[in-house]
Scaffold this motif. Structure first.
Motif, PDB file in Angstrom:
ATOM      1  N   ILE A 109       0.839  -1.197   0.000  1.00 40.05           N
ATOM      2  CA  ILE A 109       0.000   0.000   0.000  1.00 40.05           C
ATOM      3  C   ILE A 109       0.877   1.251   0.000  1.00 40.05           C
ATOM      4  O   ILE A 109       2.049   1.207   0.378  1.00 40.05           O
ATOM      5  N   THR A 110       0.289   2.371  -0.440  1.00 40.55           N
ATOM      6  CA  THR A 110       0.929   3.680  -0.366  1.00 40.55           C
ATOM      7  C   THR A 110       0.234   4.487   0.707  1.00 40.55           C
ATOM      8  O   THR A 110      -1.000   4.581   0.736  1.00 40.55           O
ATOM      9  N   LEU A 111       1.016   5.084   1.608  1.00 35.95           N
ATOM     10  CA  LEU A 111       0.445   5.766   2.766  1.00 35.95           C
ATOM     11  C   LEU A 111      -0.164   7.106   2.397  1.00 35.95           C
ATOM     12  O   LEU A 111       0.357   7.842   1.554  1.00 35.95           O
ATOM     13  N   ASP A 112      -1.260   7.426   3.071  1.00 38.99           N
ATOM     14  CA  ASP A 112      -1.871   8.741   2.905  1.00 38.99           C
ATOM     15  C   ASP A 112      -1.273   9.702   3.933  1.00 38.99           C
ATOM     16  O   ASP A 112      -0.240   9.399   4.559  1.00 38.99           O
ATOM     17  N   ALA A 113      -1.913  10.843   4.135  1.00 38.41           N
ATOM     18  CA  ALA A 113      -1.356  11.887   5.003  1.00 38.41           C
ATOM     19  C   ALA A 113      -1.270  11.453   6.462  1.00 38.41           C
ATOM     20  O   ALA A 113      -0.522  12.057   7.244  1.00 38.41           O
ATOM     21  N   THR A 114      -1.997  10.420   6.856  1.00 34.24           N
ATOM     22  CA  THR A 114      -1.935   9.961   8.252  1.00 34.24           C
ATOM     23  C   THR A 114      -0.669   9.171   8.546  1.00 34.24           C
ATOM     24  O   THR A 114      -0.271   9.042   9.702  1.00 34.24           O
ATOM     25  N   GLY A 115      -0.054   8.607   7.494  1.00 34.78           N
ATOM     26  CA  GLY A 115       1.145   7.797   7.688  1.00 34.78           C
ATOM     27  C   GLY A 115       0.880   6.439   8.301  1.00 34.78           C
ATOM     28  O   GLY A 115       1.819   5.725   8.656  1.00 34.78           O
ATOM     29  N   ARG A 116      -0.368   6.050   8.415  1.00 40.90           N
ATOM     30  CA  ARG A 116      -0.696   4.784   9.069  1.00 40.90           C
ATOM     31  C   ARG A 116      -0.992   3.694   8.044  1.00 40.90           C
ATOM     32  O   ARG A 116      -1.538   3.963   6.977  1.00 40.90           O
ATOM     33  N   TYR A 117      -0.632   2.474   8.399  1.00 36.93           N
ATOM     34  CA  TYR A 117      -0.961   1.305   7.589  1.00 36.93           C
ATOM     35  C   TYR A 117      -1.777   0.347   8.445  1.00 36.93           C
ATOM     36  O   TYR A 117      -1.655   0.304   9.672  1.00 36.93           O
ATOM     37  N   THR A 118      -2.626  -0.431   7.791  1.00 36.13           N
ATOM     38  CA  THR A 118      -3.430  -1.452   8.457  1.00 36.13           C
ATOM     39  C   THR A 118      -3.512  -2.666   7.548  1.00 36.13           C
ATOM     40  O   THR A 118      -3.867  -2.542   6.375  1.00 36.13           O
ATOM     41  N   PHE A 119      -3.151  -3.824   8.094  1.00 36.55           N
ATOM     42  CA  PHE A 119      -3.206  -5.069   7.334  1.00 36.55           C
ATOM     43  C   PHE A 119      -4.020  -6.105   8.102  1.00 36.55           C
ATOM     44  O   PHE A 119      -3.931  -6.192   9.331  1.00 36.55           O
TER      45      PHE A 119
END
Length: 368
Positions: free
Chosen positions: A177-187
């Protein structure tokens, strides 16, 4: 039971007590060709025992076989076991535990939807019966792993960075995934799996994080430690603080090795980077002496990195002596400047070759 054709249509699986087996009913398979099964092949001792094996189900996407057996240590009767493999080799079967298994017979898993085979399905069990198998519906327990990627200097979320989830046992890229402005990832992750998360962005050092989803067994989600990515520019030195040597020698002190270990980790996470390790001195002493001392110190750092498994081809040692001060060695009144000289006695590294974007380790198996 009815024979089962795998989710990719390549194999037909079934249980049989035909000659050539290991004991009672064994698991067998046939290779499918234009919808026609070939000769039956026993799945071997990695799967079969001298006792009963029944109900094979194979998820071709996950390379995961689920079957029932009473020939292995379980909770009682026939239990569900899982094994990873590709019909050439199989991992040691693992009991799938409660609540899927019970003290009685648990057998015949079938998926509700073959596009997501382990999201929901049905099993047969006599756990609530005195005589017969009954059908039970099951739903997959969802597990979530998440985290935050930030810039090491600004401490701000790193928008535009990519984060890749990899299964290290099955050697498979699960999702990128490419991160949005939040900088968070979830899998979404499966229980009892070993994962690797790789965070990367152009002109930043890549970082990797390993975790075991067994940590999620008692909770629904886990927030991984925040990862910060460090920005770099080609040929721009990065100072390594707290690198110390014995007085007038090139011998690394023990506390310096902990700092160099962070460089080892960085180089392992960034296998296409070549760096120069450099050492610098203050102005005390002759040019020749300081050049010789700084070269020896830089080489000590390189030798340590090599001892930790970094290829010598990726490392250059360079001693600059007192030729590149970053602070005044003396004050305007010509008095000594101890603080400035201390700043000049430093160890640095810089990237000599731009990092090539590395193809995903298991790119062919990536699912978006």
């Amino acid at each position: 039971m009815q024979p089962y054709i795998t989710t990719d249509g390549k194999y037909l699986l079934f249980a049989s007590n035909r000659p050539g087996g290991m004991g009672k009913n064994d698991l067998w398979y046939c290779i499918m060709s234009n919808g026609t099964p070939g000769g039956a092949r026993n799945m071997g001792t990695a799967i079969n025992t001298k006792d009963e094996e029944q109900g094979p189900f194979y998820d071709a996407e996950k390379n995961l076989l689920v079957f029932s057996t009473d020939g292995r240590v379980g909770l009682g009767g026939l239990d569900f076991f899982q094994s990873e493999g590709d019909f050439g080799t199989w991992s040691a079967p693992v009991n799938m535990g409660k609540p899927l298994n019970s003290p009685k017979d648990d057998i015949y898993y079938t998926a509700l939807d073959n596009t997501h085979p382990f999201a929901a399905g049905f099993i047969s069990s006599d756990r609530e019966s005195i005589c017969c198998l009954e059908v039970f519906g099951i739903n997959r327990i969802m597990k979530i792993a998440s985290g935050l990627i930030i810039d090491c200097e600004t401490k701000q979320p790193l928008e535009g960075a990519t984060v890749t989830l990899l299964d290290t046992v099955r050697r498979k890229t699960i999702k990128k995934i490419t991160l949005d402005a939040t900088g968070r990832y979830t899998f979404e992750v499966d229980p009892q799996r070993y994962y690797k998360i790789v965070a990367e962005k152009d002109n930043y050092f890549t970082k990797a994080l390993y975790f075991n989803s067994d940590m999620l067994e008692r909770v629904d989600s886990m927030d991984n430690p925040t990862l910060c990515l460090q920005h770099y520019e080609i040929e721009k030195p990065i100072i390594l603080n707290n690198i110390y040597y014995d007085f007038n020698k090139a011998t690394l002190r023990e506390e310096s090795k902990a700092v160099l270990d962070t460089v080892v980790d960085m180089l392992k996470d960034n296998p296409k980077i070549t760096i120069e390790m450099s050492a610098h001195t203050d102005s005390v002493g002759s040019v020749k002496y300081n050049e010789k001392l700084s070269q020896a110190r830089a080489q000590s750092c390189v030798d340590y990195l090599i001892s930790k498994g970094i290829s010598q081809d990726r490392l250059i040692a360079k001693g600059y002596g007192k030729s590149r001060p970053i602070a005044p060695n003396s004050l305007p009144n010509h008095k000594d400047n101890p603080e400035g000289r201390q700043m000049n006695r430093r160890t640095e590294f810089k990237v000599l070759k731009r990092q090539v974007q590395v193809k995903d380790e298991y790119d062919s198996n990536t699912s978006q």
